[in-house]
Write an enzyme that holds these catalytic residues in place. Sequence first.
Site, PDB file in Angstrom:
ATOM      1  N   ARG A  19      -6.712  53.361  -5.730  1.00  0.00           N
ATOM      2  CA  ARG A  19      -5.820  53.062  -6.857  1.00  0.00           C
ATOM      3  C   ARG A  19      -6.202  51.719  -7.480  1.00  0.00           C
ATOM      4  O   ARG A  19      -6.191  51.564  -8.701  1.00  0.00           O
ATOM      5  CB  ARG A  19      -4.353  53.023  -6.399  1.00  0.00           C
ATOM      6  CG  ARG A  19      -3.393  52.763  -7.554  1.00  0.00           C
ATOM      7  CD  ARG A  19      -1.944  52.887  -7.136  1.00  0.00           C
ATOM      8  NE  ARG A  19      -1.491  51.725  -6.390  1.00  0.00           N
ATOM      9  CZ  ARG A  19      -0.274  51.618  -5.853  1.00  0.00           C
ATOM     10  NH1 ARG A  19       0.594  52.601  -5.950  1.00  0.00           N
ATOM     11  NH2 ARG A  19       0.067  50.533  -5.195  1.00  0.00           N
TER      12      ARG A  19
ATOM     13  N   ARG B 177       0.662  43.973   2.958  1.00  0.00           N
ATOM     14  CA  ARG B 177       1.771  44.807   2.469  1.00  0.00           C
ATOM     15  C   ARG B 177       2.191  45.807   3.547  1.00  0.00           C
ATOM     16  O   ARG B 177       3.376  46.055   3.737  1.00  0.00           O
ATOM     17  CB  ARG B 177       1.362  45.527   1.177  1.00  0.00           C
ATOM     18  CG  ARG B 177       1.306  44.567  -0.008  1.00  0.00           C
ATOM     19  CD  ARG B 177       0.541  45.134  -1.174  1.00  0.00           C
ATOM     20  NE  ARG B 177       1.194  46.286  -1.768  1.00  0.00           N
ATOM     21  CZ  ARG B 177       0.563  47.175  -2.543  1.00  0.00           C
ATOM     22  NH1 ARG B 177      -0.728  47.042  -2.806  1.00  0.00           N
ATOM     23  NH2 ARG B 177       1.228  48.170  -3.058  1.00  0.00           N
TER      24      ARG B 177
ATOM     25  N   ARG C 122      14.187  47.413   0.615  1.00  0.00           N
ATOM     26  CA  ARG C 122      13.035  47.201   1.490  1.00  0.00           C
ATOM     27  C   ARG C 122      13.373  46.299   2.677  1.00  0.00           C
ATOM     28  O   ARG C 122      12.483  46.027   3.493  1.00  0.00           O
ATOM     29  CB  ARG C 122      11.918  46.537   0.689  1.00  0.00           C
ATOM     30  CG  ARG C 122      10.828  47.506   0.204  1.00  0.00           C
ATOM     31  CD  ARG C 122       9.910  46.679  -0.643  1.00  0.00           C
ATOM     32  NE  ARG C 122       8.566  47.122  -0.770  1.00  0.00           N
ATOM     33  CZ  ARG C 122       8.071  47.701  -1.866  1.00  0.00           C
ATOM     34  NH1 ARG C 122       8.840  47.999  -2.870  1.00  0.00           N
ATOM     35  NH2 ARG C 122       6.794  47.974  -1.930  1.00  0.00           N
TER      36      ARG C 122
ATOM     37  N   LYS D  13       5.416  57.087  -3.799  1.00  0.00           N
ATOM     38  CA  LYS D  13       6.785  56.961  -4.331  1.00  0.00           C
ATOM     39  C   LYS D  13       6.798  57.071  -5.863  1.00  0.00           C
ATOM     40  O   LYS D  13       7.646  57.757  -6.423  1.00  0.00           O
ATOM     41  CB  LYS D  13       7.427  55.625  -3.900  1.00  0.00           C
ATOM     42  CG  LYS D  13       7.602  55.483  -2.395  1.00  0.00           C
ATOM     43  CD  LYS D  13       8.397  54.252  -2.014  1.00  0.00           C
ATOM     44  CE  LYS D  13       7.721  52.931  -2.339  1.00  0.00           C
ATOM     45  NZ  LYS D  13       6.502  52.664  -1.535  1.00  0.00           N
TER      46      LYS D  13
ATOM     47  N   ARG E 235      -4.150  46.598 -10.542  1.00  0.00           N
ATOM     48  CA  ARG E 235      -3.098  45.842  -9.851  1.00  0.00           C
ATOM     49  C   ARG E 235      -3.719  44.820  -8.921  1.00  0.00           C
ATOM     50  O   ARG E 235      -4.548  45.162  -8.074  1.00  0.00           O
ATOM     51  CB  ARG E 235      -2.203  46.800  -9.054  1.00  0.00           C
ATOM     52  CG  ARG E 235      -1.009  47.264  -9.847  1.00  0.00           C
ATOM     53  CD  ARG E 235      -0.131  48.180  -9.047  1.00  0.00           C
ATOM     54  NE  ARG E 235       0.425  47.559  -7.850  1.00  0.00           N
ATOM     55  CZ  ARG E 235       1.459  48.057  -7.190  1.00  0.00           C
ATOM     56  NH1 ARG E 235       2.033  49.177  -7.604  1.00  0.00           N
ATOM     57  NH2 ARG E 235       1.921  47.458  -6.115  1.00  0.00           N
TER      58      ARG E 235
HETATM   59  P1  AMP Z   1       5.571  48.264  -5.305  1.00  0.00           P
HETATM   60  O1  AMP Z   1       5.204  48.479  -6.731  1.00  0.00           O
HETATM   61  O2  AMP Z   1       6.854  48.951  -4.931  1.00  0.00           O
HETATM   62  O3  AMP Z   1       4.453  48.572  -4.345  1.00  0.00           O
HETATM   63  O4  AMP Z   1       5.865  46.692  -5.143  1.00  0.00           O
HETATM   64  C1  AMP Z   1       4.857  45.730  -5.379  1.00  0.00           C
HETATM   65  C2  AMP Z   1       5.296  44.388  -4.798  1.00  0.00           C
HETATM   66  O5  AMP Z   1       6.499  43.964  -5.425  1.00  0.00           O
HETATM   67  C3  AMP Z   1       5.610  44.401  -3.306  1.00  0.00           C
HETATM   68  O6  AMP Z   1       4.456  44.233  -2.506  1.00  0.00           O
HETATM   69  C4  AMP Z   1       6.568  43.220  -3.194  1.00  0.00           C
HETATM   70  O7  AMP Z   1       5.875  41.988  -3.234  1.00  0.00           O
HETATM   71  C5  AMP Z   1       7.360  43.320  -4.489  1.00  0.00           C
HETATM   72  N1  AMP Z   1       8.572  44.162  -4.311  1.00  0.00           N
HETATM   73  C6  AMP Z   1       8.846  45.361  -4.903  1.00  0.00           C
HETATM   74  N2  AMP Z   1      10.035  45.836  -4.520  1.00  0.00           N
HETATM   75  C7  AMP Z   1      10.540  44.903  -3.652  1.00  0.00           C
HETATM   76  C8  AMP Z   1      11.737  44.826  -2.883  1.00  0.00           C
HETATM   77  N3  AMP Z   1      12.660  45.803  -2.924  1.00  0.00           N
HETATM   78  N4  AMP Z   1      11.916  43.731  -2.117  1.00  0.00           N
HETATM   79  C9  AMP Z   1      11.005  42.742  -2.073  1.00  0.00           C
HETATM   80  N5  AMP Z   1       9.858  42.760  -2.740  1.00  0.00           N
HETATM   81  C10 AMP Z   1       9.617  43.839  -3.531  1.00  0.00           C
END
Ligand code: AMP
Length: 183
Positions: free
Chosen positions: A142, A159, A103, A28, A148
């Site tokens: 990654r 996740r 999400r 993404k 991260r």
């Molecule tokens: P990402 O960078 O999109 O992979 O997000 C990393 C982490 O942030 C996820 O595993 C969630 O813990 C949190 N997170 C990001 N976006 C959301 C969302 N829309 N709703 C809930 N948690 C989120």
Amino acid sequence: ACLIFVLQVRLVSPMFNIILFGPPGSGKGTQSEQLIAKYQLKHLSTGDLLRSEIATKTPLGLEAKNFMDKGQLVPDEVVIGMISSALDANPQVKGFLFDGFPRTEAQSEALDKLLQLKKTEIGVVLALQVSEEELKKRLISRGEVSGRSDDTEAVIVNRIKEYHAKTAPVAEYYKTTEKLIEV
Ligand code: AMP
């Protein structure tokens, strides 16, 4: 018919909004960079917004970190509040690219309402599809370079579990609106 056309033009602003949808590790972030450059959209990544809250040690960031470190979704009201502020803070853009949001079904309903208030809507949902084996491989590699804290094997499994339980049903919702394109 003419009146209806005029009303539609008045009610729907010329903004074009895209949701980039997919499991963790589906690309993404990478695809977002290409799309925002091509269509000059405002990029709204809830993951990036949360990480910047963590970096500046805000109360919201500290609360969110507890969930993120375990691979769990952050509570809906937290991310919906962040998106609502970001929409208000960017009144003049050509459109938004939502990356990693919505999400959950509650988030997608909230997004529809927030966009309606701005007299706009989602134009298209691009759903990225990648095999589970490939997702794990990509996330682990990654993690070796990104630093991260949630790109470790145990957290990655959680996740992906959260994705199947709470996020995948959101795609089904957009399928019914005929806005979903699977890639
Ligand atoms: P990402 O960078 O999109 O992979 O997000 C990393 C982490 O942030 C996820 O595993 C969630 O813990 C949190 N997170 C990001 N976006 C959301 C969302 N829309 N709703 C809930 N948690 C989120």
